[in-house]
Design a protein around this motif. Structure first.
Motif, mmCIF file in Angstrom:
data_model
loop_
_atom_site.group_PDB
_atom_site.id
_atom_site.type_symbol
_atom_site.label_atom_id
_atom_site.label_comp_id
_atom_site.label_asym_id
_atom_site.label_seq_id
_atom_site.Cartn_x
_atom_site.Cartn_y
_atom_site.Cartn_z
ATOM 1 N N ILE A 40 38.571 41.467 44.385
ATOM 2 C CA ILE A 40 38.304 40.033 44.443
ATOM 3 C C ILE A 40 37.960 39.709 45.892
ATOM 4 O O ILE A 40 38.627 40.208 46.814
ATOM 5 C CB ILE A 40 39.540 39.235 43.994
ATOM 6 C CG1 ILE A 40 39.916 39.596 42.555
ATOM 7 C CG2 ILE A 40 39.311 37.735 44.114
ATOM 8 C CD1 ILE A 40 41.267 39.041 42.127
ATOM 9 N N PRO A 41 36.931 38.900 46.158
ATOM 10 C CA PRO A 41 36.598 38.557 47.545
ATOM 11 C C PRO A 41 37.813 38.039 48.306
ATOM 12 O O PRO A 41 38.534 37.171 47.827
ATOM 13 C CB PRO A 41 35.532 37.470 47.385
ATOM 14 C CG PRO A 41 34.898 37.764 46.064
ATOM 15 C CD PRO A 41 36.004 38.273 45.191
ATOM 16 N N GLY A 42 38.041 38.616 49.474
ATOM 17 C CA GLY A 42 39.208 38.288 50.282
ATOM 18 C C GLY A 42 40.252 39.387 50.281
ATOM 19 O O GLY A 42 41.156 39.385 51.121
ATOM 20 N N GLN A 43 40.134 40.337 49.356
ATOM 21 C CA GLN A 43 41.099 41.429 49.298
ATOM 22 C C GLN A 43 40.749 42.550 50.288
ATOM 23 O O GLN A 43 39.666 42.573 50.887
ATOM 24 C CB GLN A 43 41.179 41.991 47.880
ATOM 25 C CG GLN A 43 41.846 41.040 46.895
ATOM 26 C CD GLN A 43 42.137 41.698 45.558
ATOM 27 O OE1 GLN A 43 41.292 42.379 44.984
ATOM 28 N NE2 GLN A 43 43.343 41.497 45.056
ATOM 29 N N PHE A 44 41.685 43.476 50.433
ATOM 30 C CA PHE A 44 41.520 44.597 51.360
ATOM 31 C C PHE A 44 41.807 45.908 50.650
ATOM 32 O O PHE A 44 42.401 45.942 49.570
ATOM 33 C CB PHE A 44 42.471 44.447 52.560
ATOM 34 C CG PHE A 44 43.931 44.429 52.187
ATOM 35 C CD1 PHE A 44 44.657 45.608 52.034
ATOM 36 C CD2 PHE A 44 44.590 43.226 51.977
ATOM 37 C CE1 PHE A 44 46.000 45.596 51.680
ATOM 38 C CE2 PHE A 44 45.938 43.195 51.617
ATOM 39 C CZ PHE A 44 46.639 44.387 51.473
ATOM 40 N N THR A 45 41.364 46.970 51.277
ATOM 41 C CA THR A 45 41.755 48.303 50.840
ATOM 42 C C THR A 45 42.079 49.122 52.090
ATOM 43 O O THR A 45 42.062 48.606 53.204
ATOM 44 C CB THR A 45 40.668 48.970 49.980
ATOM 45 O OG1 THR A 45 41.212 50.163 49.393
ATOM 46 C CG2 THR A 45 39.432 49.329 50.784
ATOM 47 N N VAL A 46 42.364 50.397 51.896
ATOM 48 C CA VAL A 46 42.805 51.257 52.991
ATOM 49 C C VAL A 46 41.691 52.216 53.386
ATOM 50 O O VAL A 46 41.000 52.780 52.530
ATOM 51 C CB VAL A 46 44.061 52.055 52.570
ATOM 52 C CG1 VAL A 46 44.425 53.111 53.607
ATOM 53 C CG2 VAL A 46 45.230 51.107 52.351
ATOM 54 N N ALA A 146 35.698 39.030 58.173
ATOM 55 C CA ALA A 146 35.331 39.956 57.098
ATOM 56 C C ALA A 146 35.598 39.422 55.686
ATOM 57 O O ALA A 146 34.701 39.458 54.832
ATOM 58 C CB ALA A 146 36.031 41.300 57.299
ATOM 59 N N PRO A 147 36.800 38.934 55.371
ATOM 60 C CA PRO A 147 37.020 38.471 53.992
ATOM 61 C C PRO A 147 36.133 37.289 53.630
ATOM 62 O O PRO A 147 35.774 37.117 52.463
ATOM 63 C CB PRO A 147 38.505 38.093 53.969
ATOM 64 C CG PRO A 147 38.872 37.859 55.396
ATOM 65 C CD PRO A 147 38.037 38.813 56.179
ATOM 66 N N TYR A 148 35.763 36.470 54.626
ATOM 67 C CA TYR A 148 34.915 35.319 54.356
ATOM 68 C C TYR A 148 33.487 35.738 54.001
ATOM 69 O O TYR A 148 32.826 35.086 53.192
ATOM 70 C CB TYR A 148 34.891 34.386 55.560
ATOM 71 C CG TYR A 148 36.252 33.887 55.991
ATOM 72 C CD1 TYR A 148 37.281 33.723 55.063
ATOM 73 C CD2 TYR A 148 36.512 33.568 57.317
ATOM 74 C CE1 TYR A 148 38.524 33.250 55.458
ATOM 75 C CE2 TYR A 148 37.743 33.099 57.721
ATOM 76 C CZ TYR A 148 38.754 32.940 56.793
ATOM 77 O OH TYR A 148 39.985 32.477 57.182
ATOM 78 N N ILE A 149 33.011 36.809 54.624
ATOM 79 C CA ILE A 149 31.674 37.298 54.292
ATOM 80 C C ILE A 149 31.628 37.703 52.823
ATOM 81 O O ILE A 149 30.672 37.401 52.098
ATOM 82 C CB ILE A 149 31.282 38.470 55.198
ATOM 83 C CG1 ILE A 149 31.180 38.011 56.656
ATOM 84 C CG2 ILE A 149 29.967 39.086 54.752
ATOM 85 C CD1 ILE A 149 30.123 36.961 56.917
ATOM 86 N N SER A 150 32.680 38.362 52.359
ATOM 87 C CA SER A 150 32.751 38.724 50.952
ATOM 88 C C SER A 150 32.751 37.480 50.063
ATOM 89 O O SER A 150 32.061 37.422 49.033
ATOM 90 C CB SER A 150 34.000 39.566 50.682
ATOM 91 O OG SER A 150 34.076 39.944 49.331
ATOM 92 N N MET A 151 33.510 36.465 50.454
ATOM 93 C CA MET A 151 33.565 35.232 49.673
ATOM 94 C C MET A 151 32.202 34.553 49.624
ATOM 95 O O MET A 151 31.727 34.146 48.554
ATOM 96 C CB MET A 151 34.602 34.285 50.283
ATOM 97 C CG MET A 151 36.038 34.756 50.203
ATOM 98 S SD MET A 151 37.131 33.633 51.125
ATOM 99 C CE MET A 151 38.710 34.485 50.986
ATOM 100 N N VAL A 152 31.565 34.408 50.785
ATOM 101 C CA VAL A 152 30.273 33.723 50.854
ATOM 102 C C VAL A 152 29.223 34.475 50.044
ATOM 103 O O VAL A 152 28.463 33.879 49.270
ATOM 104 C CB VAL A 152 29.830 33.579 52.327
ATOM 105 C CG1 VAL A 152 28.383 33.096 52.406
ATOM 106 C CG2 VAL A 152 30.750 32.612 53.071
ATOM 107 N N ARG A 153 29.172 35.799 50.211
ATOM 108 C CA ARG A 153 28.181 36.590 49.483
ATOM 109 C C ARG A 153 28.389 36.500 47.975
ATOM 110 O O ARG A 153 27.433 36.439 47.214
ATOM 111 C CB ARG A 153 28.253 38.045 49.938
ATOM 112 C CG ARG A 153 27.676 38.272 51.325
ATOM 113 C CD ARG A 153 27.952 39.680 51.810
ATOM 114 N NE ARG A 153 27.159 40.011 52.982
ATOM 115 C CZ ARG A 153 27.274 41.142 53.684
ATOM 116 N NH1 ARG A 153 28.176 42.049 53.315
ATOM 117 N NH2 ARG A 153 26.511 41.362 54.728
#
Length: 278
Positions: A40-46, A146-153
């Motif tokens: 989901i946009p805003g999430q992270f991984t390792v 970074a998480p915002y770029i995912s949200m915007v895209r």
């Protein structure tokens, strides 16, 4: 592959593109071998590399480690900046910390290099709890963008523009540290419901900059901010996200709570969302 002598059986992904913004700031596009990580946009991984993986020379050799630990992974969490519908790769916006364990090794990676990527995404710093009729202000410092770029895209998917009022307030020391600037400026020109507000904190050392200056803490309740965003910033109409330097997050959160914003709780999220980035 550039780092084949150090390739580990732990590695499960390949760098397919590297975009250097500055010597210590870069975007990495990574393709996992199974290529099916949902997020989901805003999430992270390792991301991870072994201790024996090379470091960039300017970071020095790093702390010594016993030979038996050479193949052990160093892992750190990174927000995903690619849109959630992007299937060709995962994208990460990374700043090098020369004294760190992992980022000097990440910055030694080239296209074709191998690394470890987590098999799942985590985190609750997402838009899921924001009602569709609310404005969204995304505030970040540095790679907290970074998480915002995912949200915007993701929100712009299909029509090229977010369909709800959305603005990004991004702070950096210098204009050349404003990653994704070209993409966000382009969206702000073509999208009537999207605003991009870059701010730099060291204009005295950046003679080419003629935009907004100061720290984000000075702008979070600035009287010009609603006009720059293009929408009302009242607690009744807007959700605010804060991500990046913990000092900025804490200070801005305190200012916003004085204005009536509320972080709520895990069970009942409010209209103020926080993510301390390191």
């Amino acid at each position: 592959m550039a780092d084949a002598p150090h390739e580990s059986s732990h590695y499960n992904a390949t760098v397919i593109k590297r975009i250097d913004i500055t010597p210590q700031l870069a975007i990495f596009q990574v393709r996992p071998d199974d290529n099916n990580l949902a997020f989901i946009p805003g999430q992270f991984t390792v991301l991870g590399l072994t201790r024996e993986a090379p470091r960039v020379p300017e970071a020095g050799p790093g702390d010594p480690y016993p030979p038996e630990k050479a193949g052990r992974l160093i892992r750190r969490a990174y927000s995903i900046s690619s849109g959630s519908e992007e299937k060709a790769f995962l994208e990460f916006y990374v700043s090098m910390v020369t004294s760190g364990e992992l980022t000097p090794r990440i910055f030694a990676l080239q296209e074709g290099s191998r690394l470890f990527v987590g098999k799942k995404a985590s985190g609750v710093f997402t838009l899921d709890s924001v009602p569709q009729d609310k404005n969204i202000l995304l505030v970040g410092t540095g790679t907290g963008l970074a998480p915002y770029i995912s949200m915007v895209r993701t929100l712009a998917l299909g029509i090229g523009c977010p369909i709800r009022p959305l603005a990004v307030l991004h702070g950096a020391s210098y204009s050349w540290d404003l990653g994704y600037r070209g993409e966000l400026e382009g969206l702000s020109r073509q999208c009537p419901k999207f605003g991009y507000i870059p701010v730099i904190s060291r204009p005295q050392e950046d003679g080419d900059w003629n935009g907004r200056t100061g720290r984000l803490n000075d702008w979070i309740t600035h009287p010009e901010l609603p006009d720059a965003c293009g929408f009302d910033l009242s607690p009744e109409q807007t959700h605010v996200f804060l991500c990046g330097n913990p000092g900025m997050v804490e200070n801005a959160a305190a200012q916003l709570q004085e204005k009536g914003f509320d972080p709520g709780s895990r069970k009942e999220p409010g209209n103020l969302h926080l993510e301390k980035y390191w």
